[in-house]
Design a protein around this motif. Structure first.
Motif, PDB file in Angstrom:
ATOM      1  N   VAL A  29       0.851  -1.191   0.000  1.00  0.00           N
ATOM      2  CA  VAL A  29       0.000   0.000   0.000  1.00  0.00           C
ATOM      3  C   VAL A  29       0.887   1.242   0.000  1.00  0.00           C
ATOM      4  CG1 VAL A  29      -1.565   1.409   1.419  1.00  0.00           C
ATOM      5  CG2 VAL A  29      -2.033  -1.020   1.101  1.00  0.00           C
ATOM      6  N   VAL A  30       0.528   2.209  -0.837  1.00  0.00           N
ATOM      7  CA  VAL A  30       1.189   3.515  -0.821  1.00  0.00           C
ATOM      8  C   VAL A  30       0.124   4.572  -0.563  1.00  0.00           C
ATOM      9  CG1 VAL A  30       2.418   5.254  -2.177  1.00  0.00           C
ATOM     10  CG2 VAL A  30       3.090   2.861  -2.347  1.00  0.00           C
ATOM     11  N   PHE A  31       0.299   5.378   0.496  1.00  0.00           N
ATOM     12  CA  PHE A  31      -0.622   6.471   0.779  1.00  0.00           C
ATOM     13  C   PHE A  31      -0.251   7.658  -0.108  1.00  0.00           C
ATOM     14  CE2 PHE A  31      -0.848   4.744   5.357  1.00  0.00           C
ATOM     15  CZ  PHE A  31      -1.960   3.969   5.049  1.00  0.00           C
ATOM     16  N   VAL A  32      -1.209   8.123  -0.910  1.00  0.00           N
ATOM     17  CA  VAL A  32      -0.950   9.274  -1.773  1.00  0.00           C
ATOM     18  C   VAL A  32      -1.627  10.528  -1.228  1.00  0.00           C
ATOM     19  CG1 VAL A  32      -0.569   7.898  -3.848  1.00  0.00           C
ATOM     20  CG2 VAL A  32      -2.888   8.631  -3.277  1.00  0.00           C
ATOM     21  N   ASP A  33      -2.120  10.449   0.022  1.00  0.00           N
ATOM     22  CA  ASP A  33      -2.713  11.622   0.655  1.00  0.00           C
ATOM     23  C   ASP A  33      -1.646  12.362   1.459  1.00  0.00           C
ATOM     24  OD1 ASP A  33      -2.593  10.572   3.500  1.00  0.00           O
ATOM     25  OD2 ASP A  33      -3.858   9.025   2.595  1.00  0.00           O
ATOM     26  N   GLY A  34      -2.038  13.469   2.063  1.00  0.00           N
ATOM     27  CA  GLY A  34      -1.094  14.249   2.844  1.00  0.00           C
ATOM     28  C   GLY A  34      -1.299  14.129   4.332  1.00  0.00           C
ATOM     29  N   HIS A  35      -2.104  13.118   4.759  1.00  0.00           N
ATOM     30  CA  HIS A  35      -2.394  12.971   6.184  1.00  0.00           C
ATOM     31  C   HIS A  35      -1.157  12.567   6.978  1.00  0.00           C
ATOM     32  CE1 HIS A  35      -6.550  13.643   5.540  1.00  0.00           C
ATOM     33  NE2 HIS A  35      -6.840  12.463   5.033  1.00  0.00           N
ATOM     34  N   CYS A  36      -1.228  12.824   8.276  1.00  0.00           N
ATOM     35  CA  CYS A  36      -0.150  12.437   9.185  1.00  0.00           C
ATOM     36  C   CYS A  36      -0.263  10.956   9.542  1.00  0.00           C
ATOM     37  CB  CYS A  36      -0.219  13.265  10.467  1.00  0.00           C
ATOM     38  SG  CYS A  36      -0.186  15.046  10.211  1.00  0.00           S
ATOM     39  N   LYS A  37       0.755  10.461  10.211  1.00  0.00           N
ATOM     40  CA  LYS A  37       0.696   9.106  10.734  1.00  0.00           C
ATOM     41  C   LYS A  37      -0.210   9.098  11.955  1.00  0.00           C
ATOM     42  CE  LYS A  37       3.600   5.202  12.074  1.00  0.00           C
ATOM     43  NZ  LYS A  37       4.982   4.679  12.185  1.00  0.00           N
ATOM     44  N   ALA A  38      -1.044   8.063  12.083  1.00  0.00           N
ATOM     45  CA  ALA A  38      -1.997   7.963  13.184  1.00  0.00           C
ATOM     46  C   ALA A  38      -1.915   6.568  13.791  1.00  0.00           C
ATOM     47  CB  ALA A  38      -3.411   8.241  12.679  1.00  0.00           C
ATOM     48  N   PRO A  39      -2.423   6.380  15.029  1.00  0.00           N
ATOM     49  CA  PRO A  39      -2.360   5.067  15.681  1.00  0.00           C
ATOM     50  C   PRO A  39      -2.980   3.949  14.847  1.00  0.00           C
ATOM     51  CG  PRO A  39      -2.974   6.738  17.279  1.00  0.00           C
ATOM     52  CD  PRO A  39      -2.958   7.415  15.930  1.00  0.00           C
ATOM     53  N   LEU A  40      -4.035   4.245  14.077  1.00  0.00           N
ATOM     54  CA  LEU A  40      -4.685   3.206  13.285  1.00  0.00           C
ATOM     55  C   LEU A  40      -3.802   2.697  12.146  1.00  0.00           C
ATOM     56  CD1 LEU A  40      -8.325   4.606  13.168  1.00  0.00           C
ATOM     57  CD2 LEU A  40      -7.558   2.535  14.322  1.00  0.00           C
ATOM     58  N   GLU A  41      -2.692   3.382  11.913  1.00  0.00           N
ATOM     59  CA  GLU A  41      -1.797   2.915  10.859  1.00  0.00           C
ATOM     60  C   GLU A  41      -1.183   1.563  11.194  1.00  0.00           C
ATOM     61  OE1 GLU A  41       2.118   4.627   8.590  1.00  0.00           O
ATOM     62  OE2 GLU A  41       0.435   5.955   9.015  1.00  0.00           O
ATOM     63  N   SER A  79       1.070  -5.911   3.248  1.00  0.00           N
ATOM     64  CA  SER A  79       2.475  -6.311   3.329  1.00  0.00           C
ATOM     65  C   SER A  79       3.401  -5.173   3.724  1.00  0.00           C
ATOM     66  CB  SER A  79       2.929  -6.885   1.982  1.00  0.00           C
ATOM     67  OG  SER A  79       2.251  -8.078   1.691  1.00  0.00           O
ATOM     68  N   ASN A  80       3.174  -4.015   3.139  1.00  0.00           N
ATOM     69  CA  ASN A  80       4.065  -2.886   3.371  1.00  0.00           C
ATOM     70  C   ASN A  80       3.277  -1.598   3.166  1.00  0.00           C
ATOM     71  OD1 ASN A  80       6.734  -1.719   3.820  1.00  0.00           O
ATOM     72  ND2 ASN A  80       6.612  -1.084   1.677  1.00  0.00           N
ATOM     73  N   VAL A  81       3.513  -0.616   4.018  1.00  0.00           N
ATOM     74  CA  VAL A  81       2.823   0.668   3.905  1.00  0.00           C
ATOM     75  C   VAL A  81       3.863   1.768   3.752  1.00  0.00           C
ATOM     76  CG1 VAL A  81       1.315   2.332   5.058  1.00  0.00           C
ATOM     77  CG2 VAL A  81       0.860  -0.111   5.278  1.00  0.00           C
ATOM     78  N   THR A  82       3.710   2.569   2.692  1.00  0.00           N
ATOM     79  CA  THR A  82       4.666   3.626   2.385  1.00  0.00           C
ATOM     80  C   THR A  82       3.910   4.919   2.100  1.00  0.00           C
ATOM     81  OG1 THR A  82       6.076   1.951   1.331  1.00  0.00           O
ATOM     82  CG2 THR A  82       6.617   4.249   0.900  1.00  0.00           C
ATOM     83  N   TYR A  83       4.530   6.043   2.400  1.00  0.00           N
ATOM     84  CA  TYR A  83       3.970   7.353   2.059  1.00  0.00           C
ATOM     85  C   TYR A  83       4.578   7.834   0.747  1.00  0.00           C
ATOM     86  CZ  TYR A  83       2.014   7.914   6.758  1.00  0.00           C
ATOM     87  OH  TYR A  83       1.278   7.763   7.907  1.00  0.00           O
ATOM     88  N   ALA A  84       3.716   8.250  -0.191  1.00  0.00           N
ATOM     89  CA  ALA A  84       4.228   8.762  -1.464  1.00  0.00           C
ATOM     90  C   ALA A  84       5.117   9.986  -1.229  1.00  0.00           C
ATOM     91  CB  ALA A  84       3.067   9.119  -2.398  1.00  0.00           C
ATOM     92  N   LYS A  85       4.783  10.780  -0.201  1.00  0.00           N
ATOM     93  CA  LYS A  85       5.568  11.997   0.051  1.00  0.00           C
ATOM     94  C   LYS A  85       6.982  11.686   0.546  1.00  0.00           C
ATOM     95  CE  LYS A  85       3.355  12.541   4.626  1.00  0.00           C
ATOM     96  NZ  LYS A  85       2.458  13.405   5.422  1.00  0.00           N
ATOM     97  N   SER A  86       7.236  10.409   0.874  1.00  0.00           N
ATOM     98  CA  SER A  86       8.588  10.049   1.313  1.00  0.00           C
ATOM     99  C   SER A  86       9.497   9.681   0.148  1.00  0.00           C
ATOM    100  CB  SER A  86       8.520   8.879   2.303  1.00  0.00           C
ATOM    101  OG  SER A  86       8.099   7.688   1.648  1.00  0.00           O
ATOM    102  N   PHE A  87       8.934   9.531  -1.065  1.00  0.00           N
ATOM    103  CA  PHE A  87       9.763   9.214  -2.233  1.00  0.00           C
ATOM    104  C   PHE A  87      10.630  10.429  -2.565  1.00  0.00           C
ATOM    105  CE2 PHE A  87       6.109   6.278  -3.634  1.00  0.00           C
ATOM    106  CZ  PHE A  87       6.671   5.207  -2.971  1.00  0.00           C
ATOM    107  N   SER A  88      11.885  10.183  -2.873  1.00  0.00           N
ATOM    108  CA  SER A  88      12.820  11.277  -3.147  1.00  0.00           C
ATOM    109  C   SER A  88      12.924  11.625  -4.625  1.00  0.00           C
ATOM    110  CB  SER A  88      14.208  10.920  -2.605  1.00  0.00           C
ATOM    111  OG  SER A  88      14.674   9.711  -3.193  1.00  0.00           O
ATOM    112  N   GLY A  89      12.325  10.800  -5.468  1.00  0.00           N
ATOM    113  CA  GLY A  89      12.386  11.066  -6.906  1.00  0.00           C
ATOM    114  C   GLY A  89      11.269  10.334  -7.616  1.00  0.00           C
TER     115      GLY A  89
END
Length: 342
Positions: free
Chosen positions: A94-106, A114-124
């Motif tokens: 899963v990749v989150f493409v929203d701008g929300h913060c990390k929350a306990p439900l994450e 399997s894996n959760v990533t934030y799109a905003k963490s991609f460097s390129g």
């Protein structure tokens, strides 16, 4: 998107009609992925430059609400159904493409997938071999059914395999079992039976007033103004019954997700005021009875419909305000317990 002779025809920019038809701009149907879709275009050979390739199938998810349990579960369900209908692995990335913060439900997102990533963490620029845009929780059947009438009863997957019926569904029950399995609460691959030797359990799901997220500007209102009084009265009433009854204080805000799910699985009866905690009904066993106390200030069909789609026995007490009559509650519980042989 389907291939076209002219690759330029796949460019959605300048074609608002297409987006308006599939991703409306107004009301609750507003899809926050619209800008992402609007930017889609075909890249000619030789012009695609990626700093990273992700080979595994991936769900691109926009979390509509990231702190409220009900809205988060609609997002979990949306991602789950997206993976099922597109034949992705049981636990895709899963990749989150929203701008929300990390929350306990994450933590539950991480348990479910399997894996959760934030799109905003991609460097390129990142490229995906197989990406699926998961619809908003508000756009899936779990939420649409709350505002759009359609006939769909709950049934077990086994019964529908033996006798297909398009008016029934096992999808929500399968989703609930997926959540249970993610927290290692299955025994030998099946939901463990309720242990009744120590008595029946009545789970009272407590509701604490809260703001769903830091940007919330709405007024916080109590759905059951005398909740503590009702809880205390139910505890006292239970002690006077002929069969042994344990009343569980379901303070979910102070329990881990696994503890919440364990309480749901062990309960013979789940009672509570209308609130997000009752969304855990998606993981309840088929023999669970439900009693919802509904304030006249906040009548919603959510949990009656979820119970229907799960084939759970559902009861409701509709209040003239937000104050519940103790005899009304205990009388209704007594009628429910008669059906359990108590």
């Amino acid at each position: 998107m389907p291939p076209q002779r002219d690759a330029g025809q796949l460019d959605l920019r300048g074609h608002p009609g297409f987006l308006d038809a599939h991703v409306p701009t107004n009301g609750i149907g507003t899809h926050t992925m619209r800008a992402l879709l609007d930017s889609a275009r075909v890249v000619p050979p030789g012009e695609l430059h990626c700093s990273q390739w992700i080979e595994e199938p991936t769900l691109l998810v926009t979390r509509f609400e990231y702190a409220n349990l009900f809205h988060t579960i609609t997002d979990w369900y949306s991602a789950y159904v997206s993976s099922r209908v597109t034949n992705l692995p049981d636990r895709p990335n899963v990749v989150f493409v929203d701008g929300h913060c990390k929350a306990p439900l994450e933590q539950t997102w991480e348990a479910l997938f399997s894996n959760v990533t934030y799109a905003k963490s991609f460097s390129g620029p990142v490229c995906f071999r197989h990406a699926v845009l998961s619809p908003l929780g508000y756009e899936t059947a779990l939420f649409k059914g709350l505002s759009e009438s359609f006939s769909c009863e709950g049934a077990s997957a086994q019964s529908l395999r033996n006798k297909p019926d398009h008016q029934k569904t096992a999808r929500l029950s399968e989703f609930g079992e997926m959540i249970i399995a993610s927290f290692d609460l299955l025994e030998d691959g099946i939901v463990p039976p309720k242990k009744t030797s120590n008595g029946l359990k009545i789970l009272f799901v407590r509701r604490e007033d809260y703001l769903a997220h830091p940007r919330h500007s709405g007024k916080v209102e109590s759905r059951l103004s005398n909740e503590q009084e009702v809880f205390d009265a139910v505890e006292k009433w239970a002690k006077g019954q002929k069969c042994k009854i344990n009343v569980v204080n379901g303070l979910f805000a102070h329990m881990s997700m696994k503890e919440q799910l364990q309480a749901i699985l062990e309960a013979s009866v789940i009672i509570g005021a209308h609130g997000a905690g009752l969304t855990h009904l998606v993981s309840a066993t088929p023999d669970t009875k439900v009693l919802e106390i509904i304030s006249s200030f906040y009548r919603r069909p959510h949990f009656g419909l979820i119970s229907h789609w799960k084939s759970l026995e559902y009861h409701a007490i509709n209040l003239p305000g937000s104050y519940a009559s103790i005899p009304d509650v205990t009388n209704e519980l007594g009628n429910i317990l008669k059906g359990l042989g108590c």
